[in-house]
Write an enzyme that holds these catalytic residues in place. Structure first.
Site, PDB file in Angstrom:
ATOM      1  N   GLU A 218       0.896  -1.165   0.000  1.00 28.93           N
ATOM      2  CA  GLU A 218       0.000   0.000   0.000  1.00 28.93           C
ATOM      3  C   GLU A 218       0.927   1.205   0.000  1.00 28.93           C
ATOM      4  OE1 GLU A 218      -3.243  -0.035  -0.066  1.00 28.93           O
ATOM      5  OE2 GLU A 218      -3.823  -1.999   0.667  1.00 28.93           O
ATOM      6  N   CYS A 252      -2.181   9.216   2.982  1.00 25.84           N
ATOM      7  CA  CYS A 252      -1.902   8.669   1.647  1.00 25.84           C
ATOM      8  C   CYS A 252      -3.061   8.973   0.703  1.00 25.84           C
ATOM      9  CB  CYS A 252      -1.679   7.176   1.742  1.00 25.84           C
ATOM     10  SG  CYS A 252      -2.904   6.366   2.773  1.00 25.84           S
TER      11      CYS A 252
HETATM   12  P1  NAD Z   1       8.573   4.881   4.468  1.00 24.35           P
HETATM   13  O1  NAD Z   1       8.556   4.091   3.202  1.00 24.35           O
HETATM   14  O2  NAD Z   1       9.736   5.763   4.691  1.00 24.35           O
HETATM   15  O3  NAD Z   1       8.493   3.936   5.737  1.00 24.35           O
HETATM   16  C1  NAD Z   1       7.425   3.062   5.967  1.00 24.35           C
HETATM   17  C2  NAD Z   1       7.910   1.935   6.860  1.00 24.35           C
HETATM   18  O4  NAD Z   1       8.926   1.231   6.181  1.00 24.35           O
HETATM   19  C3  NAD Z   1       8.524   2.383   8.177  1.00 24.35           C
HETATM   20  O5  NAD Z   1       8.236   1.438   9.162  1.00 24.35           O
HETATM   21  C4  NAD Z   1      10.002   2.389   7.871  1.00 24.35           C
HETATM   22  O6  NAD Z   1      10.806   2.198   9.028  1.00 24.35           O
HETATM   23  C5  NAD Z   1      10.122   1.206   6.935  1.00 24.35           C
HETATM   24  N1  NAD Z   1      11.226   1.255   5.983  1.00 24.35           N
HETATM   25  C6  NAD Z   1      11.933   2.330   5.555  1.00 24.35           C
HETATM   26  N2  NAD Z   1      12.865   1.934   4.667  1.00 24.35           N
HETATM   27  C7  NAD Z   1      12.718   0.600   4.520  1.00 24.35           C
HETATM   28  C8  NAD Z   1      13.364  -0.386   3.723  1.00 24.35           C
HETATM   29  N3  NAD Z   1      14.365  -0.080   2.890  1.00 24.35           N
HETATM   30  N4  NAD Z   1      12.951  -1.659   3.818  1.00 24.35           N
HETATM   31  C9  NAD Z   1      11.933  -1.990   4.622  1.00 24.35           C
HETATM   32  N5  NAD Z   1      11.281  -1.106   5.412  1.00 24.35           N
HETATM   33  C10 NAD Z   1      11.672   0.172   5.348  1.00 24.35           C
HETATM   34  O7  NAD Z   1       7.198   5.671   4.497  1.00 24.35           O
HETATM   35  P2  NAD Z   1       6.740   6.686   5.619  1.00 24.35           P
HETATM   36  O8  NAD Z   1       7.422   7.962   5.336  1.00 24.35           O
HETATM   37  O9  NAD Z   1       6.834   6.077   6.960  1.00 24.35           O
HETATM   38  O10 NAD Z   1       5.185   6.774   5.302  1.00 24.35           O
HETATM   39  C11 NAD Z   1       4.637   7.683   4.441  1.00 24.35           C
HETATM   40  C12 NAD Z   1       4.356   7.048   3.107  1.00 24.35           C
HETATM   41  O11 NAD Z   1       3.466   5.968   3.277  1.00 24.35           O
HETATM   42  C13 NAD Z   1       3.655   7.992   2.160  1.00 24.35           C
HETATM   43  O12 NAD Z   1       4.184   7.840   0.881  1.00 24.35           O
HETATM   44  C14 NAD Z   1       2.218   7.548   2.203  1.00 24.35           C
HETATM   45  O13 NAD Z   1       1.456   7.877   1.078  1.00 24.35           O
HETATM   46  C15 NAD Z   1       2.403   6.074   2.335  1.00 24.35           C
HETATM   47  N6  NAD Z   1       1.182   5.479   2.872  1.00 24.35           N
HETATM   48  C16 NAD Z   1       0.384   4.746   2.055  1.00 24.35           C
HETATM   49  C17 NAD Z   1      -0.800   4.221   2.538  1.00 24.35           C
HETATM   50  C18 NAD Z   1      -1.739   3.427   1.673  1.00 24.35           C
HETATM   51  O14 NAD Z   1      -2.682   2.861   2.206  1.00 24.35           O
HETATM   52  N7  NAD Z   1      -1.563   3.352   0.383  1.00 24.35           N
HETATM   53  C19 NAD Z   1      -1.151   4.454   3.852  1.00 24.35           C
HETATM   54  C20 NAD Z   1      -0.305   5.213   4.644  1.00 24.35           C
HETATM   55  C21 NAD Z   1       0.867   5.709   4.145  1.00 24.35           C
END
Ligand code: NAD
Length: 516
Positions: A218, A252
């Site tokens: 997602e 999001c």
């Molecule tokens: P992010 O990708 O930086 O991090 C999300 C999660 O992944 C965190 O727990 C982080 O620690 C982990 N992470 C970071 N790098 C990683 C890697 N290389 N491998 C595995 N895990 C890793 O995102 P964020 O900044 O925490 O969240 C915001 C983003 O999430 C926005 O782009 C938003 O649109 C998206 N989002 C999407 C939905 C949806 O339902 N489509 C819902 C909420 C947020």
């Protein structure tokens, strides 16, 4: 903060697997009994949870209460009931008389141990909609919360423990993002859920591909809202502000781009600014605060950079609020932009801040074109008093969700599937589709006539069997005679079909004799 190691994650998976085997053996009703307790525990401990969420994210109290807490209480009631309906063995209808002796059933089997990596923007609600269906379906779950909101993860552990579910069935682990991908993919889990940015989703997908680990993603959104000339402008303005700015724009599925029909553009713009001016920004200890802070310093930098870039490229700032300066430095002004060039990152990329981009469009075609002109496709909305038109336009929007005269709120409806298309990912959470995402489909095909000698198409092969199967082809294929075809080498096959329908039917009846 103190992190766990990849080795601890592996050990946690092993323990979870042992717990899962017993859990899978329980009835859905019994599993539902444990999960059913959650709603009461969440309601009882809601003040503590509001405090943890607002403290770690900076979002307003009402955002925390409505989008994270109320929505999950509603969802836990709903999922417990839905699980019993959806996870039942399904009988499949037969497609043809040829399979008269088969009975087929679909089972929704749990994957085993499911890993969940979740973001900081809705640190409670987002993983909740994955954890609860996964547990109800018979899985064990291991959650890695975002580091910024690890306290919410700790709270989650405590409420699941309070339900009395078996030990090790649900565990929270703490890993830094950069280590989490490798650690999870190589931990022995059976499926991974990731919610987060599109960039991280892409990296994770390539890691998961190495082990062919099933992955649900997602990802980011860049939502468009389309306002048609006959829209209720008052409602559209209030909707744009709520869905664009709640959680300080860090949703999001929040409104990022607003495409307004020429004829109502002036009125919409005027009312949007007028109402934006009324919004109160501040620290979330006051429940009447509408706009909280951003959650991380990096997010603030990203939002500022996009706005500065847009202005550099010629955008007008229609409105910029003053910034609350108390307590922390993560507040960003509510900003409304106009005339942003279509290739500016403020339009093409997710902004994830309290920023709205407003644009005039000539007609519906242009609105749809502009809305779809993005590599992301999570949700979109159409605002009009013509419901028929809204439904017809919604079919052209390249997103997983379209709301009519509303936006964003469907994440709070546990019955509607949530997920996107294009760079927003292709998975679905919520509703029965969410259950399908946490289960493997297994079909069991049963032979009703186990005393029979053979099936119709088994050995021995013969000219007669060939003719009989051609007869079936004729009957099921629209009574068409095969066109003559010869390579010149193979011996031409005499066709029963010359004699028509009844001859074909007779061949088919004779075919059934083979079972004796
Ligand atoms: P992010 O990708 O930086 O991090 C999300 C999660 O992944 C965190 O727990 C982080 O620690 C982990 N992470 C970071 N790098 C990683 C890697 N290389 N491998 C595995 N895990 C890793 O995102 P964020 O900044 O925490 O969240 C915001 C983003 O999430 C926005 O782009 C938003 O649109 C998206 N989002 C999407 C939905 C949806 O339902 N489509 C819902 C909420 C947020």
């Amino acid at each position: 903060m103190k992190y766990d190691t990849p080795q601890i994650l592996k050990e946690t998976v092993l323990k979870a697997r042992k717990a899962q085997i017993k859990w899978q053996g329980l009835s859905i009703k019994t599993r539902g009994h444990y999960i059913g307790k959650l709603k009461t525990i969440i309601a009882e401990r809601s003040d503590e949870l509001i405090h943890i969420i607002t403290e770690t994210t900076g979002k307003s109290k009402i955002d925390a209460l409505s989008t994270e807490i109320l929505s999950t209480v509603i969802a836990s009631r709903y999922y417990v009931k839905l699980a019993q309906r959806i996870l039942k063995r399904e009988k499949i209808r037969r497609s043809s008389i040829l399979f008269f002796n088969k009975k087929s059933y679909v089972y929704h089997e749990p994957y085993g141990v499911i890993g969940i990596i979740s973001p900081w923007n809705y640190p409670f609600a987002i993983p909740f909609h994955e954890i609860v269906p996964a547990l109800l379906a018979g899985n064990a779950v291991i959650l890695k919360p975002a580091s910024r909101t690890s306290k919410v993860g700790t709270f989650m552990q405590s409420i699941f423990d309070e339900t009395g579910i078996p030990e090790n069935l649900f565990r929270v682990v703490y890993l830094p993002g950069e280590k989490a991908g490798n650690a999870f993919v190589n931990s022995g889990i059976d499926k991974l859920f990731f919610t987060g940015s599109t960039d991280t989703g892409r990296k994770l997908a390539s890691l998961a591909a190495q082990n062919l680990l099933p992955l649900s993603c997602e990802l980011g959104g860049n939502d468009a809202m389309i306002v048609l000339p006959d829209a209720n402008i008052e409602r559209a303005v209030h909707g744009a502000l709520w869905a664009g700015l709640s959680n300080s724009g860090q949703s999001c599925g929040g409104v990022e781009r607003i495409y307004v029909a020429n004829s109502v553009y002036g009125k919409f713009k005027e009312k949007l600014i007028e109402n934006a001016k009324k919004l109160r920004m501040g620290f979330p200890d006051d429940p009447s605060i509408e706009i909280g802070s951003l959650t991380t310093e990096q997010q603030k930098e990203k939002v500022s950079a996009q706005v500065e870039d847009a202005v550099f490229r010629g955008a007008n700032i229609l409105y910029k609020s003053s910034v609350y300066t108390g307590k922390n430095s993560l507040f960003y002004p509510v900003t409304i932009l106009e005339n942003v060039p279509p290739n500016a990152p403020a339009v093409t990329e997710e902004t994830f801040g309290p920023v709205l981009v407003l644009e005039k469009v000539k007609n519906e075609e242009e609105a749809i074109y502009r809305a779809n002109d993005s590599s992301l496709g999570l949700t979109a909305s159409v605002w009009t008093s013509d419901r028929k038109k809204a439904f017809s336009l919604s079919r052209f929007l390249e997103t997983g969700v379209v709301t009519v005269n509303d936006h964003l709120m469907s994440h709070g409806m546990p019955e509607t599937p949530w997920g996107g298309s294009k760079g927003s990912g292709h998975s679905r959470t919520h509703g029965k589709w969410g259950f399908y995402e946490v289960t493997r489909i297994k079909v069991v095909v049963d032979e009703k006539l186990s005393w029979a000698k053979r099936d119709l198409w088994w050995y021995p092969y013969s000219d007669n069997l060939f003719k009989a199967l051609k007869a079936v082809l004729f009957l099921f294929g629209g009574f068409k005679k095969p066109k003559p075809y010869s390579t010149g080498e193979s011996r031409p096959v005499k066709s029963y079909v010359n004699s028509g329908f009844f001859a074909a039917l007779w061949q088919l009846i004779k075919l059934f004799k083979r079972i004796f």
